[in-house]
Scaffold this motif. Structure first.
Motif, PDB file in Angstrom:
ATOM      1  N   ALA A  85       2.796  10.662 -16.226  1.00  0.00           N
ATOM      2  CA  ALA A  85       2.465  11.079 -17.586  1.00  0.00           C
ATOM      3  C   ALA A  85       3.181  10.199 -18.602  1.00  0.00           C
ATOM      4  O   ALA A  85       2.584   9.741 -19.589  1.00  0.00           O
ATOM      5  CB  ALA A  85       2.839  12.544 -17.795  1.00  0.00           C
ATOM      6  N   LEU A  86       4.470   9.922 -18.350  1.00  0.00           N
ATOM      7  CA  LEU A  86       5.240   9.098 -19.285  1.00  0.00           C
ATOM      8  C   LEU A  86       4.643   7.710 -19.443  1.00  0.00           C
ATOM      9  O   LEU A  86       4.696   7.108 -20.507  1.00  0.00           O
ATOM     10  CB  LEU A  86       6.694   8.969 -18.797  1.00  0.00           C
ATOM     11  N   ILE A  87       4.091   7.185 -18.352  1.00  0.00           N
ATOM     12  CA  ILE A  87       3.526   5.831 -18.401  1.00  0.00           C
ATOM     13  C   ILE A  87       2.103   5.841 -18.944  1.00  0.00           C
ATOM     14  O   ILE A  87       1.756   5.089 -19.851  1.00  0.00           O
ATOM     15  CB  ILE A  87       3.525   5.183 -17.000  1.00  0.00           C
ATOM     16  N   SER A  88       1.267   6.736 -18.406  1.00  0.00           N
ATOM     17  CA  SER A  88      -0.165   6.619 -18.692  1.00  0.00           C
ATOM     18  C   SER A  88      -0.556   7.172 -20.060  1.00  0.00           C
ATOM     19  O   SER A  88      -1.488   6.661 -20.680  1.00  0.00           O
ATOM     20  CB  SER A  88      -0.977   7.306 -17.598  1.00  0.00           C
ATOM     21  N   GLY A 148       4.850   4.492  -7.056  1.00  0.00           N
ATOM     22  CA  GLY A 148       3.797   5.500  -6.935  1.00  0.00           C
ATOM     23  C   GLY A 148       3.257   5.900  -8.288  1.00  0.00           C
ATOM     24  O   GLY A 148       2.033   5.998  -8.479  1.00  0.00           O
ATOM     25  N   ALA A 149       4.157   6.114  -9.262  1.00  0.00           N
ATOM     26  CA  ALA A 149       3.723   6.550 -10.593  1.00  0.00           C
ATOM     27  C   ALA A 149       2.913   5.459 -11.285  1.00  0.00           C
ATOM     28  O   ALA A 149       1.915   5.749 -11.956  1.00  0.00           O
ATOM     29  CB  ALA A 149       4.938   6.931 -11.435  1.00  0.00           C
ATOM     30  N   LEU A 150       3.336   4.198 -11.090  1.00  0.00           N
ATOM     31  CA  LEU A 150       2.576   3.102 -11.703  1.00  0.00           C
ATOM     32  C   LEU A 150       1.173   3.026 -11.112  1.00  0.00           C
ATOM     33  O   LEU A 150       0.183   2.834 -11.833  1.00  0.00           O
ATOM     34  CB  LEU A 150       3.317   1.768 -11.502  1.00  0.00           C
ATOM     35  N   THR A 151       1.089   3.211  -9.786  1.00  0.00           N
ATOM     36  CA  THR A 151      -0.218   3.183  -9.136  1.00  0.00           C
ATOM     37  C   THR A 151      -1.089   4.330  -9.639  1.00  0.00           C
ATOM     38  O   THR A 151      -2.262   4.142  -9.972  1.00  0.00           O
ATOM     39  CB  THR A 151      -0.044   3.303  -7.609  1.00  0.00           C
ATOM     40  N   MET A 152      -0.506   5.508  -9.714  1.00  0.00           N
ATOM     41  CA  MET A 152      -1.243   6.666 -10.209  1.00  0.00           C
ATOM     42  C   MET A 152      -1.676   6.458 -11.666  1.00  0.00           C
ATOM     43  O   MET A 152      -2.762   6.890 -12.071  1.00  0.00           O
ATOM     44  CB  MET A 152      -0.380   7.925 -10.131  1.00  0.00           C
ATOM     45  N   SER A 153      -0.815   5.799 -12.442  1.00  0.00           N
ATOM     46  CA  SER A 153      -1.152   5.549 -13.842  1.00  0.00           C
ATOM     47  C   SER A 153      -2.400   4.665 -13.929  1.00  0.00           C
ATOM     48  O   SER A 153      -3.298   4.926 -14.735  1.00  0.00           O
ATOM     49  CB  SER A 153       0.008   4.875 -14.572  1.00  0.00           C
ATOM     50  N   LEU A 154      -2.436   3.616 -13.095  1.00  0.00           N
ATOM     51  CA  LEU A 154      -3.625   2.758 -13.077  1.00  0.00           C
ATOM     52  C   LEU A 154      -4.862   3.584 -12.776  1.00  0.00           C
ATOM     53  O   LEU A 154      -5.920   3.424 -13.389  1.00  0.00           O
ATOM     54  CB  LEU A 154      -3.494   1.686 -11.995  1.00  0.00           C
ATOM     55  N   THR A 217      -4.115  11.661  -2.496  1.00  0.00           N
ATOM     56  CA  THR A 217      -3.324  11.368  -1.316  1.00  0.00           C
ATOM     57  C   THR A 217      -3.461   9.915  -0.878  1.00  0.00           C
ATOM     58  O   THR A 217      -2.480   9.235  -0.575  1.00  0.00           O
ATOM     59  CB  THR A 217      -3.765  12.263  -0.137  1.00  0.00           C
ATOM     60  N   ALA A 218      -4.710   9.445  -0.902  1.00  0.00           N
ATOM     61  CA  ALA A 218      -4.999   8.125  -0.339  1.00  0.00           C
ATOM     62  C   ALA A 218      -4.127   7.003  -0.899  1.00  0.00           C
ATOM     63  O   ALA A 218      -3.510   6.260  -0.122  1.00  0.00           O
ATOM     64  CB  ALA A 218      -6.476   7.810  -0.519  1.00  0.00           C
ATOM     65  N   PRO A 219      -4.035   6.857  -2.223  1.00  0.00           N
ATOM     66  CA  PRO A 219      -3.236   5.728  -2.712  1.00  0.00           C
ATOM     67  C   PRO A 219      -1.761   5.858  -2.338  1.00  0.00           C
ATOM     68  O   PRO A 219      -1.092   4.835  -2.117  1.00  0.00           O
ATOM     69  CB  PRO A 219      -3.436   5.773  -4.233  1.00  0.00           C
ATOM     70  N   LEU A 220      -1.274   7.097  -2.233  1.00  0.00           N
ATOM     71  CA  LEU A 220       0.137   7.277  -1.882  1.00  0.00           C
ATOM     72  C   LEU A 220       0.395   6.840  -0.444  1.00  0.00           C
ATOM     73  O   LEU A 220       1.417   6.213  -0.138  1.00  0.00           O
ATOM     74  CB  LEU A 220       0.550   8.737  -2.077  1.00  0.00           C
TER      75      LEU A 220
END
Lengths: 291, 280
Positions: A85-88, A148-154, A217-220
């Motif tokens: 949340a902080l990033i995206s 992980g957070a950066l990937t999720m942000s993308l 789940t998959a990207p993690l």
């Protein structure tokens, strides 16, 4: 003048009949969806409720079902969602503001728009590969919660940008003109009038996007989040696991007890999701009352 | 207070006492504070305003009338550079404000809009408190120190004839007011910027007759201190409130003159047809 005769409307009975049956069909389909969800929740609750207790929330995973808990997974998920949340949110809202309020129509803008729309449709595993290549290996963040957070942000940025743009578009043009006619710059207009007006819509988009991220789940797995973690992340560079990974791990085991634990984990995941939604509704409500 | 600004030449046979109280019928036209020179405005290739040259006399009310789509609103928005938010607008010619071209390279459009106020057709108060609605403009432009804002807000609301109705509820939302009150709030908002010129784009067309009356009364009071340009498709309104009238048709300014002359002895046949209701 004589009173005209009643003229019949052609096919009236048939049209009423059609309307009635279509209404019943749509009603049935709506209930079908609700029922399926209810059945799912009921099964999960029956299976997982016995495992839900304080120990379940405060214990690390274990080989022994009776001692296993989701402490590390819950903490990992909270870390992951918080950082995401902080990033995206700032990046997504900034991009939306730029596209709606500052950029000029042209090929570059069209190119960016098409790209964002396409990115929203890319499968999440692809973002996992990207995250692995860039964040984990490329800039050497390793298997950290930050990577992980950066990937999720993308992954959720396109959703946030699209939702925020729609919310910004919905702010009446007359408000912008009123502000500009008083000698406001673009930025002041955006800061004082457009963003406050768009905030409820932006919040909705953010919550939807984060809800998606929390269940991914998959990207993690792709970036190598660990499945057995006996510690709580203490900083953004620590390794982590997350609720969906823990649930996936437990369901893959043969013992029946672990399936119960997985159901318990699902209940916790849903609870976190509902809490997030409730928070968003509360914020939105408060903000709308203030005008 | 003598409503007439200094330096206005009056026709010799009239003294101030004999002068009609509302209309500056026989005066020489005051020097224009705003003036267009061969101003053309295009939407894409469509020329919405065609080589218009018109003066806006200082401290008078100038009405721009004409049928829908004649370019009158477009012309009005050119006076404070509000056309720039519409995609694909281009223009040629000049708009002179006290002799300076508003579209010159060294002119900042934000500054233009801070000096030349505007009131829109549909009341558009901010979804904020009544106080904030009026205080926001002066605040962001640093017109007065923060502690003097309450005084300025009161004065502006007073000028707009709204103070009595809202003085006990300044903290309530501007949207809680009636349509007519909202429009007067928007006028107060414009007045708080202490502009010399106020542009009004059909300010009463979305209001009921009583609210319209109040706005027109307000215009009479404001004309002593401000230059007002009002676009209207209501000819009675133009005849009632304005000192000078410009008639536009199909993007061309067909006639400009003292309001009474334009309405009673128009020079152009087309004007006569319009003001007598034969078309439009």
């Amino acid at each position: 003048m004589t009173a005209g005769e009643w003229r019949g409307v052609p096919n009236l009975a048939r049209r009423h009949w059609q309307s009635l049956w279509l209404r019943r069909l749509f009603q049935a389909l709506t209930w079908l969806g609700v029922m399926l969800l209810a059945i799912l929740l009921f099964r999960i609750a029956r299976q997982g409720a016995v495992w839900l207790d304080w120990d379940f929330l405060t214990s690390f995973p274990s080989r022994f079902p009776a001692r296993a808990g989701i402490k590390s997974a819950l903490a990992g998920t909270l870390w992951l969602i918080g950082l995401t949340a902080l990033i995206s949110v700032p990046v997504g809202v900034a991009a939306a503001v730029y596209l709606e309020e500052f950029s000029r129509a042209g090929r570059l803008k069209t190119f960016i728009e098409v790209n964002i729309a396409n990115l929203a449709g890319v499968p999440s595993i692809v973002y996992g590969i990207l995250g692995l290549a860039i964040f984990v290996r490329g800039i050497g963040l390793g298997r950290s919660v930050l990577a992980g957070a950066l990937t999720m942000s993308l992954l959720i940025l396109p959703v946030i940008i699209i939702a925020a743009r729609e919310a910004i578009k919905a702010v009446p043009q007359s408000l912008r003109q009123g502000a500009m006619a008083l000698g406001a710059t673009r930025w002041l207009t955006v800061r004082h009038h457009v963003l406050p007006g768009a905030l409820p819509g932006i919040m909705t988009g953010v919550i939807l996007a984060l809800s998606r991220a929390i269940g991914e789940t998959a990207p993690l797995i792709m970036i190598g989040a660990l499945s057995y973690v006996a510690f709580v992340p203490e900083g953004p560079m620590d390794g982590f696991t997350a609720l969906p990974i823990q649930i996936f791990n437990w369901t893959a085991r043969p013992q029946q007890e672990f399936h119960g634990l997985a159901a318990g984990g699902i209940i916790v995941l849903l609870a976190v999701l509902l809490l997030m939604n409730a928070a968003a509704v509360a914020v939105r409500h408060r903000f709308q009352r203030r005008r | 207070m003598d409503p007439r600004p200094q330096g206005v030449m009056m026709a010799p046979e009239l003294t101030a006492a004999e002068k009609p109280p509302e209309k500056h019928l026989r005066e020489a036209m005051p020097a224009p504070i705003l003036e267009t020179r061969k101003l053309s405005i295009f939407y894409g290739r469509n020329e919405a305003v065609k080589k218009v040259s018109m003066p806006v006399p200082e401290r008078r009310i100038t009405a721009i009338i004409g049928p829908s789509g004649c370019g009158k609103s477009t012309l009005l928005r050119a006076f404070n550079r509000m056309n720039e938010f519409i995609a694909d607008v281009s223009m040629a010619g000049e708009v002179l404000y006290r002799g300076r071209n508003l579209y010159g390279k060294d002119v900042d459009p934000v500054e233009v809009r801070a000096r030349i106020g505007m009131v829109f057709q549909k009341p558009n108060p901010f979804p904020k408190s009544i106080f904030q609605n009026v205080a926001w403009g002066p605040h962001i432009n640093g017109l007065v120190p923060r502690r003097e804002l309450p005084e300025l807000v009161e004065r502006s609301l007073n000028q707009a004839g709204l103070w009595g109705e809202v003085k006990d509820r300044l903290g309530e939302s501007g949207l809680s007011l009636s349509g007519g009150q909202q429009q007067r709030l928007c006028i107060a908002r414009a007045l708080a910027m202490q502009p010399e010129i106020i542009l009004m784009d059909e300010p009463a067309s979305a209001l009921d007759p009583v609210s319209t009356d109040r706005i027109e009364d307000l215009l009479f009071e404001l004309r002593e201190r401000y230059t007002i340009v009002i676009v209207t498709h209501n000819m009675q309104q133009a005849a009632r409130v304005s000192d000078y009238t410009a008639f536009m048709d199909l993007g061309v300014m067909l006639e400009f003159g003292v309001t009474d002359q334009v309405f009673t002895r128009p020079r152009e046949k087309r004007t006569e047809d319009y003001v007598t209701g034969r078309f439009g």
